[in-house]
Design a protein around this motif. Structure first.
Motif, PDB file in Angstrom:
ATOM      1  N   THR A   9       0.641  -0.932  -0.085  1.00 57.80           N
ATOM      2  CA  THR A   9       0.116  -0.110  -0.171  1.00 57.80           C
ATOM      3  C   THR A   9       0.796   1.135  -0.477  1.00 57.80           C
ATOM      4  N   LEU A  11       0.769   4.894   0.458  1.00 57.11           N
ATOM      5  CA  LEU A  11       0.276   6.506   1.102  1.00 57.11           C
ATOM      6  C   LEU A  11       0.902   7.634   0.415  1.00 57.11           C
ATOM      7  N   SER A  13      -0.046  12.235   0.432  1.00 50.18           N
ATOM      8  CA  SER A  13      -0.902  12.762   0.597  1.00 50.18           C
ATOM      9  C   SER A  13      -0.857  14.499  -0.389  1.00 50.18           C
ATOM     10  N   SER A  14      -1.797  14.728  -1.077  1.00 44.42           N
ATOM     11  CA  SER A  14      -1.957  16.100  -1.874  1.00 44.42           C
ATOM     12  C   SER A  14      -2.328  17.003  -1.024  1.00 44.42           C
ATOM     13  N   HIS A  17      -6.117  16.473  -3.783  1.00 47.38           N
ATOM     14  CA  HIS A  17      -6.599  14.853  -3.827  1.00 47.38           C
ATOM     15  C   HIS A  17      -6.365  14.235  -2.145  1.00 47.38           C
ATOM     16  N   ASP A  19      -5.411  12.587   1.362  1.00 45.07           N
ATOM     17  CA  ASP A  19      -4.840  11.227   1.846  1.00 45.07           C
ATOM     18  C   ASP A  19      -5.294  10.081   0.885  1.00 45.07           C
ATOM     19  N   GLU A  20      -4.505   9.121   0.317  1.00 44.09           N
ATOM     20  CA  GLU A  20      -5.303   8.553  -0.776  1.00 44.09           C
ATOM     21  C   GLU A  20      -4.520   6.916  -0.669  1.00 44.09           C
ATOM     22  N   SER A  21      -4.470   6.024  -0.658  1.00 45.45           N
ATOM     23  CA  SER A  21      -3.962   4.976  -0.334  1.00 45.45           C
ATOM     24  C   SER A  21      -3.914   3.753  -2.061  1.00 45.45           C
ATOM     25  N   LEU A  22      -2.584   4.192  -2.261  1.00 49.85           N
ATOM     26  CA  LEU A  22      -2.594   3.186  -3.677  1.00 49.85           C
ATOM     27  C   LEU A  22      -2.435   1.527  -3.355  1.00 49.85           C
ATOM     28  N   SER A  23      -3.152   0.960  -4.169  1.00 48.39           N
ATOM     29  CA  SER A  23      -2.480  -0.960  -4.077  1.00 48.39           C
ATOM     30  C   SER A  23      -1.215  -0.994  -4.955  1.00 48.39           C
ATOM     31  N   ARG A  46       1.923  15.498  -6.742  1.00 44.39           N
ATOM     32  CA  ARG A  46       1.808  14.189  -7.015  1.00 44.39           C
ATOM     33  C   ARG A  46       1.527  12.892  -8.591  1.00 44.39           C
TER      34      ARG A  46
END
Length: 205
Positions: A9, A11, A13-14, A17, A19-23, A46
């Motif tokens: 994962t 993480l 942060s921008s 957008h 906080d995002e969690s990208l797999s 980002r």
């Protein structure tokens, strides 16, 4: 089909957008973790980070493909499935596999011929070989010389007879058991029933 490989994962942060969690594939996560320790890797946005992730994923996918085909031959469909299961994006996988086909690293005809010969030697019947080729994305009709150059009706029956002759007979439903066994190994119903009768006739004689 086997389940997907474990994922990492990322993480992000921008301002735009949040906080995002990208797999992402584990290999990509490890590469990013190593780069994070290097002060020279410091994406300023980002978009720049996601671009770097895509490029790293491409390199990791290529490395993974080389590792796979270095161990054994793969069909086009089989290699594509394996890389997708590892979590790489379809457009990256399609591009890599297409290139591998173009340069001859992946060749369905070569793969199918070697696969069919090995399974004939292992005692598989024609039908099972054809089913397994289809499952690997290869139409048996596209394999040069199939089935004439690989199996003949006489050879098919002899292989079935050799297998059936080694089965232990119990005196209970032996005919049905032999037929089911041979059909499960890919021999036709006609060959399976004929061979089962011959084995039982020999045992009774």
């Amino acid at each position: 089909m086997a389940g997907r490989a474990p994922r990492a994962t990322l993480l992000v942060s921008s301002v735009d957008h949040g906080d995002e969690s990208l797999s992402i594939p584990v290999a990509v996560g490890r590469r990013l973790e190593a780069l994070a320790k290097d002060d020279s890797f410091a994406p300023s946005s980002r978009a720049e980070l996601l671009y770097a992730v895509r490029e790293i994923a491409r390199l990791c996918a290529h490395s993974r493909m080389e590792d796979l085909v270095g161990r054994r031959d793969y069909s086009r469909a089989e290699l594509t499935e394996r890389l997708l299961r590892d979590g790489y994006r379809s457009e990256v996988v399609d591009e890599l596999v297409e290139r591998a086909v173009e340069v001859g690293i992946v060749d369905d005809c070569r793969y199918a011929a070697a696969f069919a010969r090995s399974k004939v030697l292992a005692g598989w019947g024609r039908l099972k070989i054809e089913r397994e080729l289809s499952r690997r994305g290869i139409s048996p009709s596209d394999v040069p010389g199939w089935p004439e150059d690989f199996v003949s009706a006489g050879d098919e029956r002899e292989r079935a007879l050799s297998l059936a002759s080694r089965r232990r007979l119990t005196g209970r439903n032996d005919y049905q058991k032999l037929v089911r066994f041979l059909c499960s190994r890919g021999f036709s119903v006609g060959i399976s029933t004929s061979v089962a009768r011959e084995v039982l006739d020999r045992a009774e004689g």
